[in-house]
Design a protein around this motif. Structure first.
Motif, PDB file in Angstrom:
ATOM      1  N   ILE A  71       0.835  -1.196   0.000  1.00  0.00           N
ATOM      2  CA  ILE A  71       0.000   0.000   0.000  1.00  0.00           C
ATOM      3  C   ILE A  71       0.872   1.250   0.000  1.00  0.00           C
ATOM      4  O   ILE A  71       0.399   2.340  -0.251  1.00  0.00           O
ATOM      5  CB  ILE A  71      -0.950   0.079   1.223  1.00  0.00           C
ATOM      6  N   GLY A  72       2.180   1.037   0.276  1.00  0.00           N
ATOM      7  CA  GLY A  72       3.107   2.125   0.566  1.00  0.00           C
ATOM      8  C   GLY A  72       2.962   3.358  -0.292  1.00  0.00           C
ATOM      9  O   GLY A  72       2.466   4.371   0.153  1.00  0.00           O
ATOM     10  N   MET A  73       3.396   3.277  -1.515  1.00  0.00           N
ATOM     11  CA  MET A  73       3.455   4.480  -2.319  1.00  0.00           C
ATOM     12  C   MET A  73       2.331   4.498  -3.364  1.00  0.00           C
ATOM     13  O   MET A  73       2.384   5.209  -4.323  1.00  0.00           O
ATOM     14  CB  MET A  73       4.822   4.568  -3.021  1.00  0.00           C
ATOM     15  N   GLU A  74       1.345   3.655  -3.130  1.00  0.00           N
ATOM     16  CA  GLU A  74       0.310   3.519  -4.152  1.00  0.00           C
ATOM     17  C   GLU A  74      -0.632   4.723  -4.161  1.00  0.00           C
ATOM     18  O   GLU A  74      -0.834   5.357  -5.173  1.00  0.00           O
ATOM     19  CB  GLU A  74      -0.478   2.242  -3.897  1.00  0.00           C
ATOM     20  N   VAL A  75      -1.203   5.000  -3.026  1.00  0.00           N
ATOM     21  CA  VAL A  75      -2.152   6.111  -2.959  1.00  0.00           C
ATOM     22  C   VAL A  75      -1.358   7.384  -2.744  1.00  0.00           C
ATOM     23  O   VAL A  75      -0.817   7.599  -1.683  1.00  0.00           O
ATOM     24  CB  VAL A  75      -3.146   5.913  -1.808  1.00  0.00           C
ATOM     25  N   VAL A  76      -1.228   8.184  -3.760  1.00  0.00           N
ATOM     26  CA  VAL A  76      -0.324   9.310  -3.658  1.00  0.00           C
ATOM     27  C   VAL A  76      -1.028  10.629  -3.452  1.00  0.00           C
ATOM     28  O   VAL A  76      -0.416  11.579  -3.015  1.00  0.00           O
ATOM     29  CB  VAL A  76       0.577   9.419  -4.907  1.00  0.00           C
ATOM     30  N   ALA A  77      -2.274  10.721  -3.789  1.00  0.00           N
ATOM     31  CA  ALA A  77      -2.881  12.041  -3.804  1.00  0.00           C
ATOM     32  C   ALA A  77      -4.383  11.914  -3.886  1.00  0.00           C
ATOM     33  O   ALA A  77      -4.902  10.831  -4.066  1.00  0.00           O
ATOM     34  CB  ALA A  77      -2.379  12.808  -5.022  1.00  0.00           C
TER      35      ALA A  77
ATOM     36  N   ALA B 296      -5.348  10.901  -9.067  1.00  0.00           N
ATOM     37  CA  ALA B 296      -4.430   9.859  -9.497  1.00  0.00           C
ATOM     38  C   ALA B 296      -3.321  10.467 -10.343  1.00  0.00           C
ATOM     39  O   ALA B 296      -3.586  11.189 -11.301  1.00  0.00           O
ATOM     40  CB  ALA B 296      -5.199   8.826 -10.310  1.00  0.00           C
TER      41      ALA B 296
END
Lengths: 363, 151
Positions: free
Chosen positions: B25-31, B34
């Motif tokens: 999940i680490g850097m997946e959801v960035v903002a 998308a």
């Protein structure tokens, strides 16, 4: 005992436990002049404990002290690696994308110094936890309904990996696409609702902006969410609005059961902030102070049109001296403009037309 | 000894499982939007130059960097980063981002082909990370982190 009977028994036991917790009087916590626990204040809900338990752990709900320390140590080492210097002479990343998945969509995210997702697991009543979800026993969502599975299958393939083309024109040069109108874009992208269910309900931790502020009155409780500036208003000892009145964050009413604040939310819009949830969802949340510095937040989600059973989770909200910062979603938001305009340029490319109105063209 | 090995291997498995999930999940959801919708994978860029301006806004900081082309022409590029809140809570302010500092950024250009890119990796010119991400937030020890014990 069949599965359904076991589940009902499990829910009954869980209910008893929660009721016992609700009616017990917690000592040494701040109270309002009317004697209720005073939940007002700011909380940092970040945690490394995942919402769903890794399947390898089965029904193992808790960690030993050593295991919890190891989880924190792994994160420390991971951060140390990410902090290591990069090659100063590095070139641009690979043409065609870097293969990153999800919202990072083949172009990557950003450095870890922007991220604040906590430093370890959390404890509830002295027990380190492996997942926020505690019911079902495996700490994972119950299966979805047949109808939902069919809907998901029907939707597959509509969002291919970001390849930098107007792929939606492959079916016809005048075909409609996902960027035709800003109102097609997701609620979070339009700064209407949070992503990752930080506002919920149920309210969940995210990679950053993890602070919540509660302002508690006798008739109303406000919960201010740092991510996407949501403010939840809970009307105390009130009735729900008529079901045809839908709200972005649902309609929340609350009451006290002993020292526990219970909040029930219905009347959601078609796509609530909680992933997969629908307008038929009902969420029951419980807020209790474990001690003066720690609130325990629990939630039960029911939506028979999506999931075959209700499910429950809980995690700790430690008090924080920090403030909830303003979320200026549309300030310096060049993204939506860039997304819409970019889609027009990709469509022009696809049709072999000369793009118009490009600012600072660099190709 | 065998028991100890078992305990350690279970511990390793557990830590591996948890960290695997977290990494995924680490850097997946960035903002809130998308990055895959905003930036073009076919337009990779590397930008070198001094910082000329900073927009310090939650949720997106924009760092402006002046890039000199091969022909000597100058162009200011805007680089999208994350929320300043995380930095503020570590005691850093907008003044901690020094205008004039030489930086290197790699990322992808915006699909609208303006001079904007995502700050996939932002470093000083010698490769040092622009700031240090912390496994702690710089906040006082509060007992939540099991590694605090014994300090």
């Amino acid at each position: 005992m069949d599965n359904n009977s076991a589940r009902r028994l499990g829910l009954a036991v869980l209910g008893l436990v929660l009721t016992a917790a609700a009616t017990a009087q917690t000592q040494n916590i701040p109270r309002t002049s009317s004697g209720r626990p005073d939940l007002s204040g700011t909380y940092d809900v970040s945690t490394l404990t995942p919402l769903q338990r890794p399947t390898e752990l089965g029904d193992k709900m808790s960690l030993t002290d050593e295991e919890a320390a190891e989880v924190a140590e792994q994160e420390r080492r991971r951060m140390e690696n990410r902090n290591a210097p990069s090659d100063p002479n590095r070139g641009a990343p690979p043409r065609g994308g870097d293969g990153s998945q999800g919202a990072a969509g083949n172009v990557g995210g950003y450095n870890s110094f922007w991220i604040d997702r906590g430093t370890g697991a959390y404890q509830i009543d002295g027990e380190w936890r492996t997942s926020i979800l505690i019911d079902p026993q495996n700490g994972r969502y119950p299966p979805t309904t047949e109808a939902r599975q069919e809907a998901v299958r029907a939707g597959l393939g509509r969002r291919p990996q970001n390849d930098g083309t107007a792929y939606w024109l492959e079916a016809g040069l005048d075909n409609s696409g996902p960027y035709d109108n800003m109102e097609q874009r997701p609620y979070a992208e339009r700064c209407i609702l949070s992503f990752g269910s930080t506002s919920g309900p149920p309210m969940l931790p995210a990679l950053y902006n993890n602070h919540k502020r509660i302002v508690q009155g006798e008739d109303t409780v406000l919960i201010l969410i740092e991510m996407v500036h949501d403010a939840r208003i809970v009307r105390m000892n009130a009735e729900h609005d008529p079901p045809e009145i839908k709200k972005w964050l649902g309609d929340s009413i609350g009451w006290w059961e002993g020292d526990t604040l219970v909040v029930e939310t219905t009347n959601f819009v078609d796509q609530p902030a909680f992933r997969q949830g629908s307008g038929n969802m009902m969420v029951t949340e419980r807020f209790r102070m474990q001690d003066a510095e720690t609130l325990i937040y629990s939630f039960t989600v029911e939506d028979p049109t999506v999931w075959t059973a209700p499910f429950t989770g809980e995690y700790a909200w430690p008090r924080s001296d920090n403030k909830v910062f303003e979320y200026a979603c549309h300030e310096a938001n060049y993204a939506l403009e860039g997304i819409m305009k970019g889609a027009r340029l990709l469509e022009a490319d696809f049709r072999g037309e000369e793009p118009e109105g490009v600012v600072n063209p660099t190709r | 000894m065998r028991n100890e090995t078992n305990v350690l291997s279970r511990l390793g498995l557990l830590a591996g499982c948890l960290s695997a999930v977290l990494v995924s999940i680490g850097m997946e959801v960035v903002a809130h939007h998308a990055f895959g919708a905003e930036f073009d994978p076919n337009r990779p860029v590397v930008l070198r130059g001094p910082i000329v301006r900073v927009e310090w806004v939650n949720p997106h900081t924009w760092i402006h960097v002046e890039v000199t082309g091969d022909d000597g022409s100058k162009q200011v590029w805007m680089v999208e980063g994350g929320t300043p809140n995380t930095l503020l809570r570590r005691g850093l302010t907008r003044d901690s981002i020094p205008v004039g500092a030489q930086i290197v950024v790699d990322g992808y250009q915006s699909k609208d082909r303006s001079a904007r890119a995502n700050g996939r990796d932002v470093t000083f010119e010698d490769g040092r990370k622009f700031f240090m991400g912390s496994s702690g937030t710089g906040a006082p020890l509060d007992g939540r982190d099991p590694t605090e014990r014994g300090r």
